[in-house]
Design an enzyme around this catalytic site. Structure first.
Site, short mmCIF file in Angstrom:
data_model
loop_
_atom_site.label_atom_id
_atom_site.label_comp_id
_atom_site.label_asym_id
_atom_site.label_seq_id
_atom_site.Cartn_x
_atom_site.Cartn_y
_atom_site.Cartn_z
N LYS A 155 58.24 91.27 36.40
CA LYS A 155 57.20 90.48 36.16
C LYS A 155 55.56 90.00 36.14
CE LYS A 155 55.28 87.13 38.14
NZ LYS A 155 54.56 86.13 37.43
N GLU B 112 48.82 98.20 44.66
CA GLU B 112 47.41 98.11 43.43
C GLU B 112 46.86 97.10 43.99
OE1 GLU B 112 46.18 100.96 42.63
OE2 GLU B 112 48.32 101.66 43.01
N CYS C 232 39.96 96.02 38.80
CA CYS C 232 39.77 95.79 39.80
C CYS C 232 38.56 97.23 40.01
CB CYS C 232 41.38 96.24 40.61
SG CYS C 232 41.89 97.98 39.86
N GLU D 178 35.59 89.87 46.69
CA GLU D 178 35.87 90.70 45.10
C GLU D 178 35.08 88.89 44.64
OE1 GLU D 178 39.38 91.32 44.27
OE2 GLU D 178 39.32 92.50 43.00
P1 NAD Z 1 47.42 87.68 41.59
O1 NAD Z 1 48.10 88.47 43.06
O2 NAD Z 1 47.26 85.91 41.98
O3 NAD Z 1 48.21 88.12 41.04
C1 NAD Z 1 49.29 89.26 40.57
C2 NAD Z 1 50.44 88.88 40.85
O4 NAD Z 1 51.34 88.26 40.98
C3 NAD Z 1 51.19 87.89 38.85
O5 NAD Z 1 51.73 88.28 38.01
C4 NAD Z 1 52.23 86.23 40.21
O6 NAD Z 1 51.73 85.58 39.00
C5 NAD Z 1 52.64 86.87 41.42
N1 NAD Z 1 52.01 86.20 41.95
C6 NAD Z 1 51.75 85.38 42.88
N2 NAD Z 1 51.98 84.50 43.68
C7 NAD Z 1 53.03 85.43 44.25
C8 NAD Z 1 54.06 85.47 45.77
N3 NAD Z 1 54.35 84.98 46.04
N4 NAD Z 1 55.26 86.58 45.36
C9 NAD Z 1 55.50 87.47 44.30
N5 NAD Z 1 54.45 87.26 43.43
C10 NAD Z 1 53.41 86.44 43.03
O7 NAD Z 1 46.09 88.20 40.50
P2 NAD Z 1 45.25 88.20 39.67
O8 NAD Z 1 44.53 86.92 39.79
O9 NAD Z 1 46.76 87.62 38.63
O10 NAD Z 1 44.40 89.68 39.26
C11 NAD Z 1 43.85 89.65 39.58
C12 NAD Z 1 43.83 90.71 41.27
O11 NAD Z 1 44.57 92.19 40.87
C13 NAD Z 1 42.18 90.99 41.65
O12 NAD Z 1 42.39 91.21 42.88
C14 NAD Z 1 42.44 92.83 41.01
O13 NAD Z 1 41.38 93.61 42.03
C15 NAD Z 1 43.66 93.01 41.58
N6 NAD Z 1 43.81 93.94 40.70
C16 NAD Z 1 44.46 95.09 41.60
C17 NAD Z 1 44.31 96.54 40.03
C18 NAD Z 1 45.10 97.60 41.30
O14 NAD Z 1 44.84 98.46 40.62
N7 NAD Z 1 44.15 98.57 42.70
C19 NAD Z 1 44.54 96.06 38.99
C20 NAD Z 1 44.13 94.98 38.17
C21 NAD Z 1 44.30 93.86 38.99
#
Ligand code: NAD
Length: 492
Positions: free
Chosen positions: A174, A249, A283, A383
């Site tokens: 997803k 992650e 990230c 962040e």
């Molecule tokens: P997010 O948590 O809003 O969304 C990530 C994913 O989760 C999306 O596909 C979203 O649709 C899904 N999602 C949201 N709510 C959900 C739920 N209740 N149940 C299941 N899935 C759900 O994050 P974002 O805004 O897309 O990405 C930014 C964040 O990701 C930042 O905090 C960043 O640090 C982190 N990030 C971490 C890494 C790593 O390797 N550690 C890599 C990239 C991004």
């Protein structure tokens, strides 16, 4: 009809018939229309993955053949690199050249796990009895749910897809709802290369409906999530109901520690890269500059001078050095974050505003430096996930380490110094999953990636990133079975 969900080997529309229009954050232009999956579609994808797993069609494919399949995926990605890079650049707004670099990393990731697929089937254990054959074998975990973010859409997915397929699992991907196109393209590659129906499924749609079932459904054995801390906590909590294997992650608040004896030009240049590459939407971005007090003024003056000359632009603007933020909503959040810092007494040295008139249709935000920041401030606790570097100082090595570790996160960080002893003492004490010495950002598919503390659970890449997708099973065979005599015979 828009049919971008890939379920049980078929391209299908959302059960509700709903669609979503994807637009490029660099200029608002329409990129495409995709199916908007909901809970029913996610459940259909889970059922398809379970059916495929239970049939053993992929799990029992010889490991060497699974590895060959991944090598073929890498070949296809190489052939179709331009198509993929363009799709990624349009969805994210990032520069085409950055999307091309992402593609090289994705190809390397598939090759890495292709090589691991048949390298370690298990081991024999010495049971201390010559009539016992005792072995540990590795098996796929089962049905794996994968939820990924929008900053490196296919790269983050590849870190999950490649090891899961190498190990023989079935999966449901997803992707983030804003950046679905490379997820669709990779399923096309799998399909054309003949991956059995149901082994890989795709649902494009929002987290709350299309994503949530992956963390709650009893037929999902493992959930691997990359995204924000708040979502990660929700997923961890909902996955606990069915005690799923879990890999998270999450974010980072990553320190970039610069000692006075560092190579000045290299350290300034890399501080810009650390914080502003991909507009800080990384990230592991080194957004917490922690610089030795004696060089702080000179260092920050130069950082600001360089930051002010960074050219913003869209994917195909050859003069651009950085792209937009992912959405207008995200830009509002980054701006509010900077404003909150200023209200708390941080000093805005540059940036803190949207892109100029020439960028008015895109979600651009100027590279920003906030000075006069101290431990505990909002801007070094939360962040921003935008192009915002904060500046703190230290006078002793001890203080540098304490400051760099003063965060709930623990994803990555760097130390800059010409003294090898300082570099190794500091890097051994930093509680972050990746440490760079005199560099920032490189990573290797052969090396584990992941977070200490609240930056996550488990590791991706390396060998551990493969083990996440395997279960160890102990098989103990007694080749000379005999009566134990533990319980008396009834007539004794
Ligand atoms: P997010 O948590 O809003 O969304 C990530 C994913 O989760 C999306 O596909 C979203 O649709 C899904 N999602 C949201 N709510 C959900 C739920 N209740 N149940 C299941 N899935 C759900 O994050 P974002 O805004 O897309 O990405 C930014 C964040 O990701 C930042 O905090 C960043 O640090 C982190 N990030 C971490 C890494 C790593 O390797 N550690 C890599 C990239 C991004």
């Amino acid at each position: 009809m828009t049919a971008t969900l890939f379920i049980d080997g078929q391209w299908v529309p959302a059960a509700s018939g709903e669609t979503r229009t994807i637009s490029c954050p660099a200029d608002g232009s329409e990129v495409g229309i995709v199916s908007e999956a909901g809970t029913a579609d996610a459940e259909a994808a889970i059922a398809a993955a379970k059916k495929a797993f239970d049939s053993r069609v992929w799990a029992d494919t010889p490991a060497a053949e699974r590895g060959d399949f991944l090598f073929k995926v890498a070949e296809q990605l190489t052939e179709r690199k331009d198509e993929f890079a363009r799709a990624e650049a349009l969805d994210t707004g990032k520069r085409l050249v950055e999307a091309e670099i992402d593609m090289d990393d994705i190809i390397a990731c598939f090759k890495h796990f292709a090589k691991l697929a048949d390298q370690d089937a298990g081991r024999v254990v010495d049971a201390g009895d010559p009539s016992v054959v005792s072995k540990v074998v590795y098996e796929p975990v089962g049905v794996c749910g994968m939820i990924t973010p929008w900053n490196f859409p296919l790269l983050q997915a590849a870190w999950k897809l490649a090891p899961a397929l190498a190990a023989g699992n079935s999966l449901i991907l997803k992707p983030a709802e804003l950046t679905p196109h490379t997820g669709i393209l990779i399923m096309d590659v799998f399909d054309k290369l003949g991956l059995p129906a149901g082994a890989a499924n795709l649902v494009t749609g929002p987290g709350a409906t299309a994503g949530a079932p992956l963390s709650t459904h009893p037929d999902v054995d493992l959930i691997s999530f990359t995204g924000g801390l708040v979502t990660g906590r929700k997923i961890m909590s909902s996955a606990s109901e069915t005690v799923k294997k879990i890999a998270l992650e999450l974010g980072g608040k990553n320190p970039n520690v610069v000692f006075a004896d560092a190579d000045f030009d290299a350290a300034v240049d890399n501080a810009l890269n650390a914080g502003f590459v991909d507009s800080g939407q990384v990230c592991s971005a080194g957004v917490r500059l922690i610089v030795e007090e004696s060089i702080k003024e000179k260092f920050v003056d130069e950082l600001v001078r360089r930051a002010e000359s960074i050219r913003m632009g869209g994917p195909f603007d050859e003069n651009a050095e950085t792209g937009p933020l992912i959405s207008a909503e995200h830009r509002e959040k980054v701006h509010a974050y900077v404003q909150k810092g200023i209200e708390e007494g941080n000093v805005l040295r540059t940036g803190g505003h949207f892109g100029g008139e020439e960028h008015k249709d895109g979600c651009f935000y100027a590279p920003t430096v906030l000075d006069n920041v101290k431990r505990g401030d909002y801007v070094v606790t939360e962040e921003s996930f935008g192009p915002v570097i904060t500046v703190e100082t230290f006078t002793t090595e001890e203080e540098a380490v304490e400051t760099a570790n003063d965060t709930v996160y623990g994803l990555a960080g760097a130390v800059w110094t010409s003294a090898s002893g300082t570099a190794h003492r500091v890097s051994s004490r930093l509680r972050h999953g990746t440490i760079w010495i005199n560099d920032y950002h490189p990573y290797l598919p052969q090396a584990e990636w992941g977070g200490f503390k609240q930056s996550g659970v488990g590791r991706e890449l390396g060998i551990a990133g493969f083990e996440e997708y395997r279960e160890a099973k102990h098989i103990y065979e007694n080749t000379a079975p005999a009566v134990t005599g533990w319980f008396r015979m009834p007539n004794q």
